[in-house]
Scaffold this motif. Structure first.
Motif, short mmCIF file in Angstrom:
data_model
loop_
_atom_site.label_atom_id
_atom_site.label_comp_id
_atom_site.label_asym_id
_atom_site.label_seq_id
_atom_site.Cartn_x
_atom_site.Cartn_y
_atom_site.Cartn_z
N ALA A 84 138.15 77.78 99.13
CA ALA A 84 138.13 78.93 100.04
C ALA A 84 138.09 78.50 101.50
O ALA A 84 138.38 79.30 102.40
CB ALA A 84 136.93 79.82 99.73
N ARG A 85 137.76 77.26 101.78
CA ARG A 85 137.69 76.79 103.16
C ARG A 85 139.06 76.46 103.75
O ARG A 85 139.19 76.24 104.95
CB ARG A 85 136.81 75.53 103.23
N ASP A 86 140.10 76.39 102.90
CA ASP A 86 141.41 75.97 103.37
C ASP A 86 142.48 76.89 102.77
O ASP A 86 142.64 76.95 101.55
CB ASP A 86 141.68 74.51 102.95
N TYR A 87 143.21 77.59 103.63
CA TYR A 87 144.19 78.59 103.17
C TYR A 87 145.26 77.95 102.29
O TYR A 87 145.62 78.49 101.24
CB TYR A 87 144.83 79.27 104.37
N HIS A 88 145.81 76.81 102.69
CA HIS A 88 146.91 76.19 101.97
C HIS A 88 146.47 75.72 100.58
O HIS A 88 147.21 75.88 99.59
CB HIS A 88 147.48 75.03 102.77
N ARG A 89 145.28 75.16 100.49
CA ARG A 89 144.78 74.73 99.18
C ARG A 89 144.48 75.94 98.30
O ARG A 89 144.75 75.93 97.09
CB ARG A 89 143.52 73.88 99.34
N TYR A 90 143.94 76.98 98.90
CA TYR A 90 143.59 78.18 98.13
C TYR A 90 144.83 78.85 97.55
O TYR A 90 144.87 79.21 96.37
CB TYR A 90 142.82 79.17 99.00
N THR A 91 145.89 79.01 98.38
CA THR A 91 147.09 79.67 97.88
C THR A 91 147.80 78.81 96.83
O THR A 91 148.34 79.33 95.84
CB THR A 91 148.05 79.99 99.03
N ALA A 92 147.79 77.48 97.02
CA ALA A 92 148.35 76.61 95.99
C ALA A 92 147.55 76.74 94.69
O ALA A 92 148.12 76.76 93.59
CB ALA A 92 148.35 75.16 96.47
N GLY A 93 146.24 76.84 94.82
CA GLY A 93 145.40 77.03 93.64
C GLY A 93 145.67 78.36 92.95
O GLY A 93 145.64 78.44 91.71
N ALA A 94 145.96 79.40 93.73
CA ALA A 94 146.28 80.70 93.14
C ALA A 94 147.53 80.62 92.28
O ALA A 94 147.62 81.25 91.21
CB ALA A 94 146.46 81.74 94.24
N VAL A 95 148.52 79.83 92.72
CA VAL A 95 149.72 79.62 91.91
C VAL A 95 149.36 78.94 90.59
O VAL A 95 149.86 79.32 89.52
CB VAL A 95 150.74 78.76 92.69
#
Length: 247
Positions: A84-95
């Motif tokens: 949750a601290r990093d947008y790019h990691r979070y969105t990749a995780g959502a995928v």
């Protein structure tokens, strides 16, 4: 009602009634499981933040007719709080989570569970570019489900490669004679990136020159198209993920 215990990664949640929540999880020993966490939305809930997406838990449930009931959850890895601290990691995780839910079933699939947890953990630790991590997961998860792409010989006729055209409908790289209309051009660097993503050879993916950045973007385009073709339904989170233009 039989009681069982398993390791699980939380895929998604949605509210039920005034205080409960349905938790969809990928478990090590049972595959995809949906269970009710009673009272989890109350501030006094004993579950706290342990049943949020990306969290890996040691789970105890009662088995029900349609939905199981969570009775205990112990956090093994709080990846959600880190992502949750990093947008790019979070969105990749959502995928990754959305794809895991699409590819899983209420039957044991320990290989998919291990792959999913490893990918989320790698994202949380920032081991590689987030988009590349998601792309590697997509290719390997599809391979586990029987849709491994061919990046060497022609996917249709078996003619030895290398070839320079890719067709999702054909299952991977194709020769010019077999290439359907709309096949994508694939240069040597992009092909090497795709091979690295599928095989886990990160030295083929983590480039440092501008050409490697362009290859990663092209590889992502190919992986996204291949995923959407075989899942036959749109991965809603995938359009929000794109390689860094600065690469």
């Amino acid at each position: 009602m039989p009681l069982y215990r398993d390791d699980a990664v939380v895929l998604h949640t949605h509210d039920l009634g005034e205080a409960d929540r349905i938790i969809t999880m990928l478990t090590r020993g049972r595959g995809r499981v949906a269970a009710v966490a009673k009272g989890v939305r109350r501030t006094t809930s004993r579950f706290g933040a342990r049943l949020e997406p990306f969290t890996v838990v040691d789970l105890q449930c009662y088995e029900g007719r349609s939905l199981d009931t969570v009775t205990q959850a112990v956090t093994l890895a709080p990846y959600g709080a880190w992502l949750a601290r990093d947008y790019h990691r979070y969105t990749a995780g959502a995928v990754i989570l959305e794809t895991a839910e699409r590819l899983s079933a209420p039957t044991p699939n320990p290989a998919l569970y291990r792959l999913t947890v490893a990918a989320i953990g790698s994202l949380a630790r920032g081991e590689h570019d987030p988009v590349a991590t998601a792309d590697a997961y997509l290719l390997r998860a599809l391979a586990l489900s029987g849709w491994a792409p061919s990046f060497g010989d022609c996917a249709r006729c078996g003619r030895p490669g290398p070839h320079h055209l890719f067709a999702s409908s054909a299952g991977g790289i194709v020769c010019e004679a077999c290439a359907p209309r709309g096949s994508l051009e694939v240069d040597r660097r992009t092909l090497g990136t795709l091979v690295g993503l599928l095989s886990g050879v990160w030295t083929l993916v983590d480039g440092t020159v501008p050409e490697d950045g362009r290859a990663r973007r092209r590889a992502h385009e190919i992986v996204a198209g291949y995923t959407q073709h075989h899942l036959e339904r749109r991965v809603r989170s995938l359009p929000h993920v794109a390689p860094d233009d600065r690469s």
